[in-house]
Design a protein around this motif. Structure first.
Motif, short mmCIF file in Angstrom:
data_model
loop_
_atom_site.label_atom_id
_atom_site.label_comp_id
_atom_site.label_asym_id
_atom_site.label_seq_id
_atom_site.Cartn_x
_atom_site.Cartn_y
_atom_site.Cartn_z
N ASP A 1 34.09 30.29 -19.73
CA ASP A 1 35.10 29.32 -20.14
C ASP A 1 34.68 28.70 -21.46
OD1 ASP A 1 36.60 29.84 -17.87
OD2 ASP A 1 35.51 28.37 -16.68
N GLU A 2 34.56 27.36 -21.49
CA GLU A 2 34.22 26.69 -22.74
C GLU A 2 32.74 26.31 -22.81
OE1 GLU A 2 36.75 25.56 -20.73
OE2 GLU A 2 38.26 26.69 -21.83
N SER A 3 31.96 26.75 -21.85
CA SER A 3 30.55 26.36 -21.83
C SER A 3 29.79 27.03 -22.95
CB SER A 3 29.92 26.71 -20.48
OG SER A 3 29.86 28.11 -20.32
N GLU A 4 28.82 26.31 -23.49
CA GLU A 4 27.96 26.83 -24.53
C GLU A 4 26.61 27.22 -23.91
OE1 GLU A 4 28.06 27.39 -27.78
OE2 GLU A 4 30.11 26.77 -28.19
N PRO A 5 26.13 28.42 -24.18
CA PRO A 5 24.86 28.86 -23.59
C PRO A 5 23.67 28.33 -24.39
CG PRO A 5 25.75 30.60 -24.95
CD PRO A 5 26.75 29.46 -25.03
N GLY A 6 23.62 27.03 -24.57
CA GLY A 6 22.61 26.45 -25.45
C GLY A 6 21.18 26.64 -25.00
N HIS A 7 20.97 26.86 -23.70
CA HIS A 7 19.59 26.99 -23.21
C HIS A 7 19.30 28.35 -22.61
CE1 HIS A 7 18.59 22.92 -24.22
NE2 HIS A 7 19.63 22.45 -23.55
N THR A 8 20.19 29.32 -22.84
CA THR A 8 19.87 30.69 -22.49
C THR A 8 19.18 31.36 -23.67
OG1 THR A 8 22.02 31.46 -23.26
CG2 THR A 8 21.85 30.89 -20.95
N HIS A 9 18.63 32.54 -23.43
CA HIS A 9 17.97 33.31 -24.47
C HIS A 9 18.67 34.66 -24.64
CE1 HIS A 9 13.79 31.13 -24.11
NE2 HIS A 9 14.76 30.34 -24.52
N ASN A 10 18.28 35.37 -25.67
CA ASN A 10 18.74 36.75 -25.84
C ASN A 10 17.86 37.65 -24.98
OD1 ASN A 10 20.93 36.41 -27.54
ND2 ASN A 10 19.70 36.47 -29.40
N ASP A 11 18.06 37.55 -23.67
CA ASP A 11 17.20 38.23 -22.70
C ASP A 11 17.98 39.16 -21.78
OD1 ASP A 11 18.59 36.36 -21.27
OD2 ASP A 11 16.84 35.39 -20.39
N LYS A 12 19.12 39.67 -22.26
CA LYS A 12 19.92 40.54 -21.42
C LYS A 12 19.14 41.79 -21.03
CE LYS A 12 23.14 37.59 -22.35
NZ LYS A 12 22.20 36.66 -23.01
N LEU A 13 19.08 42.06 -19.73
CA LEU A 13 18.40 43.19 -19.12
C LEU A 13 16.88 43.11 -19.29
CD1 LEU A 13 20.80 46.19 -19.86
CD2 LEU A 13 21.10 44.20 -18.38
N SER A 14 16.38 41.93 -19.52
CA SER A 14 14.94 41.71 -19.55
C SER A 14 14.43 41.55 -18.13
CB SER A 14 14.62 40.47 -20.38
OG SER A 14 13.23 40.23 -20.42
N PHE A 15 13.11 41.62 -17.96
CA PHE A 15 12.55 41.44 -16.62
C PHE A 15 11.17 40.81 -16.71
CE2 PHE A 15 10.78 45.45 -17.96
CZ PHE A 15 9.51 45.51 -17.38
N THR A 16 10.72 40.25 -15.61
CA THR A 16 9.36 39.75 -15.46
C THR A 16 8.72 40.50 -14.31
OG1 THR A 16 10.01 37.98 -13.94
CG2 THR A 16 9.98 37.45 -16.30
#
Length: 635
Positions: free
Chosen positions: A430-445
């Motif tokens: 929607d209108e949410s801003e991903p201000g605290h996400t990272h560019n970590d798509k498909l990353s893993f730990t």
């Protein structure tokens, strides 16, 4: 669609104008507000109605009494908890500088109107004086005074509150710049005052000082709510509501108590539905910000528990879901997945012990609404609020199998000695801003035998070093596929992104193995390709398989694997690397040559240390595979 966009734009513009006018009125009347606070001080003080603690007349903090006293002693000695660690204030600091300084950078923020003071990008971190201004040290001081009756703790409490009041008049200086900080501060101010007030004489001036500060904090928050036409809000707005809830609950005879109370009740109900996803993660898709959000929402609900604005069961049931999410991402030893930004933010803090343990929220919610909740405490904050019959050493955690949080875009697996987290969060909803996400798509730990090997890099800092900030949230600093120097979603300022694509997640379990499948189209528009990743984990080890769908672009592609800083790397030949940490070793096997580069890692906000990153070239036109397995003992 066009009509909807135009409506939202019109509402946003109107709201921005309204907020601007509201703040101008507040600024022009700030002197009158302070004068009114002074006139109402005695009347408000007599009507104090604190009820945060189960029994504020009892001094029975027994399970954590030593910990609380030790914390209070350190505070008397000039220390406070900064981002989860004890920090010693400079011995020669003046009272004025105490509230305005980034102690780490040695920078003093200027005095002046609150809205004229801005973060100093690349120079200083405004979060340092803000953290000090949250006044979380007041609670252990108050609790220690209640425990012991030692006047030293009360004297230190008086000194802290008195110096804040004298140096930071309402609306002036860095301590009033961010409404979120004002909200958290007034909660700590009022909850700590509730603990010690029974030890004060009736004519003690502290009663009036606290009442006047509460009045001013409420007026400031009301005039500076961090919301945009209810279209965009984040954790800041929840902190604003927490502050209003604390003021209204403590002083029900305030002139605007009913107005503020009804507004805050309604907004808390709306925001707990909007900002807490159905699987419990906060909408910003950060594990640590979910904990902060949970604390703020819980304490706001706790403030209203004995007031006309009491929140319904639905509210705490939503928080219970949030708590279960945090329980799932936390190991039995209290270590938790670091996903997205981690600014080490807390509402209350007695000491750094278990500071990073995310399970506090579920414990508090269980104590509040759980009919069979145990009365043994695991956290000092828990005992302060509810008392305890003893101190429990541990409590059960999720043991194994797979857990999937589709709304958060996170999946977890624990099989045998292996533990893995897989992340495919979109972040744009929607209108949410991903201000605290990272560019970590498909990353893993990945961890083995309780030892972390592949990790999320954390946040580092925000304004003090924008370059480091962007490195740590960038694609190249996460265990995923990257194309040249491109970012999955392009940066816009320190917290914003320009959306290039999202991600999706699927999970399956069969025959003792869990299979994660993720897809991201972040590269589709710019490069014409889609990245697909399959991660298989079982008792024997982990396999990561990467494919690219679409014509091969003229860009070098590389798979990166971010190691915990304490991991030692020994490349054997060209396609194997032995990884060793805390006496535990695994072998990393690739189909292409392995190279090692220097990376960064942030264990908590404000700290950045060096780490290593394994890079493996990606070959277009085939499935690229790496495996991680235990090194078997030849004996």
């Amino acid at each position: 669609m066009v009509q909807r966009i135009c409506w939202r734009l019109a509402v946003a513009v109107a709201n921005r104008t309204t907020r601007k006018v509201k703040r101008q009125i507040y600024k022009s009347s700030s002197s009158a507000i302070r004068q009114k606070a002074s006139c109402l001080g005695n009347e408000l003080a007599e009507g104090f109605n604190g009820h945060i603690f189960v029994d504020s007349g009892s001094a029975g903090f027994k399970s954590f009494d030593i910990e609380i006293r030790r914390a209070a002693e350190r505070i008397i000695g000039g220390s406070f908890v900064l981002f989860g660690e004890w920090f010693d204030l400079p011995r020669d600091i003046t009272v004025e500088d105490e509230w305005r300084t980034d102690f780490v950078a040695g920078y003093r923020f200027p005095d002046g109107p609150y809205d004229a003071i801005k973060p100093e990008s690349g120079v200083a971190d405004i979060k340092v004086p803000w953290e000090y201004g949250r006044m979380q040290y007041l609670l252990p001081l108050a609790a220690a005074f209640r425990q012991t009756g030692d006047a030293r703790f009360l004297d230190c409490y008086r000194a802290k509150v008195g110096s804040f009041a004298s140096v930071n008049p309402m609306g002036r200086g860095v301590q009033w710049t961010c409404t979120m900080e004002v909200g958290i501060r007034v909660f700590n101010l009022l909850s700590s005052y509730e603990l010690l007030r029974c030890g004060l004489c009736e004519d003690d001036p502290m009663h009036t000082v606290i009442a006047e500060l509460a009045f001013c904090h409420g007026e400031h928050i009301w005039a500076n709510l961090e919301t945009s036409a209810r279209l965009q809000e984040n954790n800041h707005y929840i902190a604003d509501l927490l502050g209003l809830a604390a003021v209204v609950a403590a002083y029900p005879n305030l002139p605007k108590a009913r107005k503020w109370g009804e507004y805050t009740h309604n907004e808390l109900m709306r925001c707990v539905r909007k900002q807490v996803l159905d699987d419990g993660c906060c909408f910003e898709r950060s594990t640590r910000y979910t904990r902060l959000m949970g604390e703020m929402l819980f304490f706001a609900g706790k403030c209203f528990a004995e007031t006309p604005y009491k929140l319904p069961a639905e509210y705490f049931e939503r928080l219970s879901i949030l708590g279960r999410f945090l329980d799932a991402v936390t190991n039995k030893d209290g270590r938790s997945l670091q996903v997205g930004d981690n600014d080490s933010g807390r509402v209350v803090c007695v000491s750094p012990e278990r500071y990073d343990d995310l399970r506090l929220v579920s414990r508090l919610v269980d104590r509040e609404i759980g009919p069979d909740a145990p009365d043994e405490a695991f956290f000092a904050e828990e005992e302060l609020l509810y008392g305890a019959s003893g101190r429990v050493a541990c409590f059960p955690s999720w043991r194994g199998g797979a857990r999937t949080f589709y709304d958060a875009g996170m999946a977890l697996a624990r099989y045998g000695d292996w533990s893995l987290g897989f992340f495919a969060s979109d972040g744009f909803v929607d209108e949410s801003e991903p201000g605290h996400t990272h560019n970590d798509k498909l990353s893993f730990t990945l961890g083995f035998k309780g030892v972390p090997f592949f990790v999320d890099p954390g946040s580092g800092v925000y304004t003090r070093d924008p370059k480091v900030r962007n490195i740590l949230r960038g694609t190249a600093q996460h265990s995923t596929l990257r194309f040249g120097n491109l970012e999955q979603n392009e940066f816009r300022g320190l917290f914003g992104y320009t959306r290039c694509g999202g991600a999706s997640l699927d999970v399956a379990e069969a025959d003792g193995t869990v299979v994660f499948r993720g897809v991201t189209d972040c590269w589709a528009t710019r490069l014409g390709v889609t990245h697909k990743r399959v991660v298989e984990v079982g008792s024997e080890g982990v396999a990561v398989k990467d494919d690219v769908e679409g014509a091969a672009p003229a860009v070098v592609a590389t798979r990166s694997f971010v190691l915990a800083p304490e991991v030692d790397v020994s490349v054997v030949g060209r396609k194997e690397a032995v990884l060793t940490c805390r006496g535990v070793s695994v072998v990393f096997c690739a189909e292409s040559d392995i190279s090692v580069r220097e990376g960064l890692y942030s264990p908590h906000y404000g700290a950045v240390i060096k780490s290593s990153i394994l890079d493996v070239p990606f070959e277009y036109g085939r499935t690229n595979v790496i495996t991680v397995r235990e090194i078997l003992n030849e004996d």
